[in-house]
Design an enzyme around this catalytic site. Structure first.
Site: not given
Ligand code: PMP
Length: 359
Positions: A101, A171, A195
């Site tokens: 991520w 994040d 989440k």
């Molecule tokens: N950052 C993290 C730490 C994530 O776990 C996720 C999704 N699992 C995201 C960003 C991306 O999120 P989204 O699908 O809401 O764009």
């Protein structure tokens, strides 16, 4: 019956919250319409939206000089919105790389600025870990330092907030509200809702006032934090139902005793699962104890040929969504706030039984 859901996201929601939403679905508080059929500008809806923000501020103890924005586009759109909002005066930023991520955030930021990448992944006794912040080569001139507090796929989490000169941007998609955190240490916090907050479709941004004036001129107006702040996150129609439902989750969390109380349960859940994995010869977790995620527990079986059978049998036992991310394989149990201790107890019992029969 409701199964135990270990999905990484969209993830388990508290049953009590879904029941309340069900009760109110057709006729919200005697108004004769569903909340999702109401104007976002109506007095009733605005009160719901404001209450959600007030409850979140209470839960996270958010100081007054921070704006709370309820946006769309997921955490992924924030990978672009952050540099577009923060690199207008100074186009340099530091990004800490710890996994998939943070890497995605880096790739997007590189389209907008000069990004200094700090590789922070390391190994401790053969296990994955995060290197000490004192060893990082941060640049003198960064407009901000970005990191992913909990790498949802890897199951790798920071065990403290890094000390940096430049404002910290974090994040918190998979760790928000799971443990107390000092918001005043951050310039900006963001998280996709699906989440620990509510359903998908909503993204939270918590941003310090003084960071609102360094926007890049080419930014799409909808992504501009200052405009969203001025319009109470209603520059256009927000994700009204997701916002409402997140508000119910915040109420539920307050009823549980707030973040401190849920954190204690989260610690019990994690201790039980990691403790069992560590004591077993059949299962393995690849992360060094100091950087293990409180929320996402990846593990492998001694023989990956058994993965399919493990998942099939788990499902028969009402233990759902234990497959690891498609990019890494193996297993992963996500044990967010709405996953009760009993779910982890049932999982450990199943894992033990499976290991005895197949080990
Ligand atoms: N950052 C993290 C730490 C994530 O776990 C996720 C999704 N699992 C995201 C960003 C991306 O999120 P989204 O699908 O809401 O764009």
């Amino acid at each position: 019956m409701r199964a135990y859901n270990f999905c990484a996201g969209p993830a388990a929601l508290p049953t009590a919250v879904l029941e309340k939403a069900q009760q109110e679905l057709l006729d919200w508080q005697g108004k004769g319409v569903s909340i999702m059929e109401m104007s976002h500008r109506s007095k009733d809806y605005v009160a719901v939206a404001e209450k959600a923000e007030a409850d979140l501020r209470k839960l996270m103890n958010i100081p007054e000089n921070y704006k709370v924005l309820f946006l769309q586009g997921g955490a992924t759109l924030q990978f672009s919105a952050i540099p577009l909002n923060l690199l207008g005066k100074n186009s340099q930023a530091d990004y800490i790389h710890t996994g998939i991520w943070s890497e995605k955030a880096i790739k997007e930021a590189q389209r907008y600025g000069q990004i200094n990448i700090v590789e922070a992944g390391t190994k401790v006794e053969g296990k994955l870990a995060i290197s000490d912040a004192s060893t990082w080569q941060l640049s003198e001139q960064a407009a901000y330092v970005h990191y992913c507090e909990n790498e949802t796929i890897g199951g790798l989490q920071f065990n403290q907030i890094p000390e940096t000169k430049a404002p910290l941007v974090a994040d918190l998609s998979s760790s928000i509200l799971s443990a107390p955190i000092d918001v005043s240490k951050f310039g900006l916090i963001y998280a996709g809702a699906q989440k620990n907050i509510g359903p998908a479709g909503l993204t939270l941004v918590i941003v310090r006032d003084d960071l609102l004036d360094q926007v890049k001129p080419e930014i799409p107006s909808l992504l501009k934090y200052s405009a969203q702040a001025k319009n109470d996150s209603m520059v256009n129609t927000p994700a009204t139902y997701a916002w409402y439902l997140s508000g119910l989750v915040f109420e539920w969390l307050l009823e549980q005793g707030g973040v401190d109380a849920i954190h204690k349960i989260n610690q019990q859940k994690a201790a039980l699962l990691y403790g069992y994995i560590d004591a077993s010869d059949f299962y393995n977790n690849p992360i060094a104890p100091a950087n293990r995620s409180l929320m996402n527990v990846p593990f492998t079986l001694a023989d990956s040929n058994l993965d399919k059978l493990f998942l099939e049998e788990a499902e028969k036992n009402h233990l759902l969504n234990l497959a690891g991310h498609r990019s890494v394989g193996g297993m992963r149990a996500s044990i967010y706030n709405a996953v009760p201790l009993e779910a982890v107890q049932a999982l450990v019992q199943f894992m033990d039984d499976f290991a005895k029969r197949n080990g």
